[in-house]
Scaffold this motif. Sequence first.
Motif, short mmCIF file in Angstrom:
data_model
loop_
_atom_site.label_atom_id
_atom_site.label_comp_id
_atom_site.label_asym_id
_atom_site.label_seq_id
_atom_site.Cartn_x
_atom_site.Cartn_y
_atom_site.Cartn_z
N ALA A 162 0.81 -1.23 0.00
CA ALA A 162 0.00 0.00 0.00
C ALA A 162 0.83 1.27 0.00
O ALA A 162 0.27 2.37 -0.04
CB ALA A 162 -0.91 0.00 1.24
N THR A 163 2.15 1.12 0.06
CA THR A 163 3.02 2.30 0.24
C THR A 163 4.31 2.15 -0.58
O THR A 163 4.50 1.16 -1.28
CB THR A 163 3.44 2.44 1.73
N GLY A 164 5.21 3.10 -0.39
CA GLY A 164 6.52 3.02 -1.05
C GLY A 164 7.56 2.40 -0.13
O GLY A 164 8.75 2.34 -0.49
N GLY A 165 7.17 1.98 1.06
CA GLY A 165 8.14 1.42 2.01
C GLY A 165 7.55 0.26 2.77
O GLY A 165 6.84 -0.57 2.20
N ILE A 166 7.81 0.22 4.10
CA ILE A 166 7.35 -0.94 4.88
C ILE A 166 5.90 -0.78 5.32
O ILE A 166 5.33 -1.67 5.95
CB ILE A 166 8.23 -1.21 6.13
N GLY A 167 5.31 0.38 5.03
CA GLY A 167 3.90 0.55 5.35
C GLY A 167 3.66 1.57 6.44
O GLY A 167 4.60 2.10 7.03
N THR A 168 2.38 1.81 6.70
CA THR A 168 1.99 2.78 7.73
C THR A 168 1.68 1.99 9.02
O THR A 168 2.60 1.70 9.79
CB THR A 168 0.79 3.62 7.26
N ALA A 169 0.42 1.59 9.22
CA ALA A 169 0.09 0.78 10.40
C ALA A 169 0.91 -0.52 10.37
O ALA A 169 1.47 -0.94 11.39
CB ALA A 169 -1.40 0.47 10.40
N PHE A 170 1.00 -1.13 9.19
CA PHE A 170 1.75 -2.39 9.08
C PHE A 170 3.22 -2.16 9.44
O PHE A 170 3.86 -3.00 10.08
CB PHE A 170 1.65 -2.95 7.66
N GLY A 171 3.77 -1.03 9.03
CA GLY A 171 5.18 -0.73 9.30
C GLY A 171 5.45 -0.66 10.80
O GLY A 171 6.50 -1.13 11.28
N VAL A 172 4.51 -0.08 11.54
CA VAL A 172 4.66 0.02 13.01
C VAL A 172 4.68 -1.38 13.62
O VAL A 172 5.51 -1.70 14.47
CB VAL A 172 3.50 0.87 13.60
N ILE A 173 3.77 -2.23 13.14
CA ILE A 173 3.69 -3.61 13.65
C ILE A 173 4.96 -4.39 13.28
O ILE A 173 5.55 -5.10 14.09
CB ILE A 173 2.44 -4.33 13.07
N TYR A 174 5.38 -4.19 12.04
CA TYR A 174 6.56 -4.90 11.53
C TYR A 174 7.82 -4.53 12.34
O TYR A 174 8.61 -5.39 12.71
CB TYR A 174 6.73 -4.56 10.05
N ARG A 175 7.95 -3.23 12.64
CA ARG A 175 9.11 -2.78 13.42
C ARG A 175 9.06 -3.37 14.83
O ARG A 175 10.10 -3.81 15.36
CB ARG A 175 9.12 -1.24 13.46
N ALA A 176 7.86 -3.43 15.42
CA ALA A 176 7.72 -4.02 16.76
C ALA A 176 8.17 -5.49 16.72
O ALA A 176 8.87 -5.96 17.63
CB ALA A 176 6.27 -3.92 17.22
N HIS A 177 7.80 -6.18 15.65
CA HIS A 177 8.19 -7.58 15.48
C HIS A 177 9.72 -7.69 15.33
O HIS A 177 10.36 -8.52 15.99
CB HIS A 177 7.47 -8.15 14.26
N GLN A 178 10.28 -6.78 14.52
CA GLN A 178 11.74 -6.80 14.32
C GLN A 178 12.48 -6.56 15.64
O GLN A 178 13.56 -7.09 15.86
CB GLN A 178 12.15 -5.66 13.37
N LEU A 179 11.87 -5.74 16.50
CA LEU A 179 12.50 -5.41 17.78
C LEU A 179 12.29 -6.51 18.82
O LEU A 179 12.67 -6.37 19.98
CB LEU A 179 11.95 -4.08 18.32
N GLY A 180 11.63 -7.58 18.43
CA GLY A 180 11.43 -8.72 19.33
C GLY A 180 10.36 -8.50 20.38
O GLY A 180 10.41 -9.08 21.46
N LYS A 181 9.36 -7.66 20.05
CA LYS A 181 8.33 -7.37 21.06
C LYS A 181 7.25 -8.46 21.19
O LYS A 181 6.32 -8.30 21.98
CB LYS A 181 7.65 -6.03 20.72
#
Length: 351
Positions: A162-181
């Motif tokens: 939906a975007t040119g990068g990792i996403g908006t709401a999805f990007g926030v979730i994805y980063r949380a996952h990457q950070l091991g949350k």
Amino acid sequence: MIKAVEWKESYLQLIDQTLIPSATVYKKITTIEETFEAIRNLRVRGAPAIGITAAYGLYLGMRESKASTREEFLAELSRHIEYLAEARPTAVNLFWAMDEIKERLHRSQTRDVNALKKELLTIALEIHEDDRQRCEEMANYGQEVIPEGARIITHCNTGALATGGIGTAFGVIYRAHQLGKQVSVFADETRPVLQGARLTVFELMEAGIPTTLICDNMAAALMQQRKVDLAIVGADRIAMDGSVANKIGTYNLAVLAKYHGIPFFVAAPLSTIDPEIHSGKDIPIETRPEDEIRKVFNQCLITVPSVPCWNPAFDVTPPELVSGIITEKGVLKPPYTKSIQEVLNNSLINS
Ligand code: MRU
């Protein structure tokens, strides 16, 4: 990560999102008419991705231009902008990207038509890269609202598709996952076009994020049983009062979240805020073909063929239901009339 929109030296490549997850088919887009068709028919969708696609589409429309002067070139560009503006009415990023191009070309002193064409492509590439960076910043700022182990509900699709990068709401979730949350996600299927079931589930599972698919009408029971901690969604247009237009069903989710005392966040770049629109009731809402409801995914008829249907593609969530708006400049808090105005003023000063 999958790229919904990619510039390939002489043409635009889109993934045909109407076919995901059954097939990954890339479409070669070489004309502005093909760009219009892809946006209108949801082959590319999601507010930021639509804006980026339109930017490249303008270049495709202008690259063979026979204009011999700067004035002729800019007049022809305006006609193409009017044409693409008809593709979809709600996602403001479409208009934002085209205004950005128009403004920058009007400001530039270039008189040579070939140089203007090159400039147009450069701006389109910059709009694309700019959105990628905004997604990264939103993902970082969004971490302040995601606790360890959060069970998150989302609606529609807000990721790389939906975007040119990792996403908006999805990007926030994805980063949380990457950070091991240790986050997990409930994805609403998102009737009638099933962006949640087809696209978000696909992206979440590719990313290895624990995912559960639910029908849209299950969110209330899920919340009642305390199985979800917060909601995050994207936006197609945000009014200056903080009203949020997003995929139909978002408002349902926000009402449910309020009733159950669950925080409801929106993640969107500042390009999704419309400074011209002060109240949610003035946001234009797209109505889509009735057959999207009569048939499941345009194939299997599930009702009486002649039944009238009402099919608005978006709804508007009022600001009092929104706990915060995650942007690339930080998380905006109510009252939004103040926080939105401030963030827009600051970004103008710094641009
Ligand atoms: O009709 P769509 O699929 O274009 O709708 C997309 C949405 O509603 C998204 O939630 C919104 O564009 C935010 S995407 C980053």
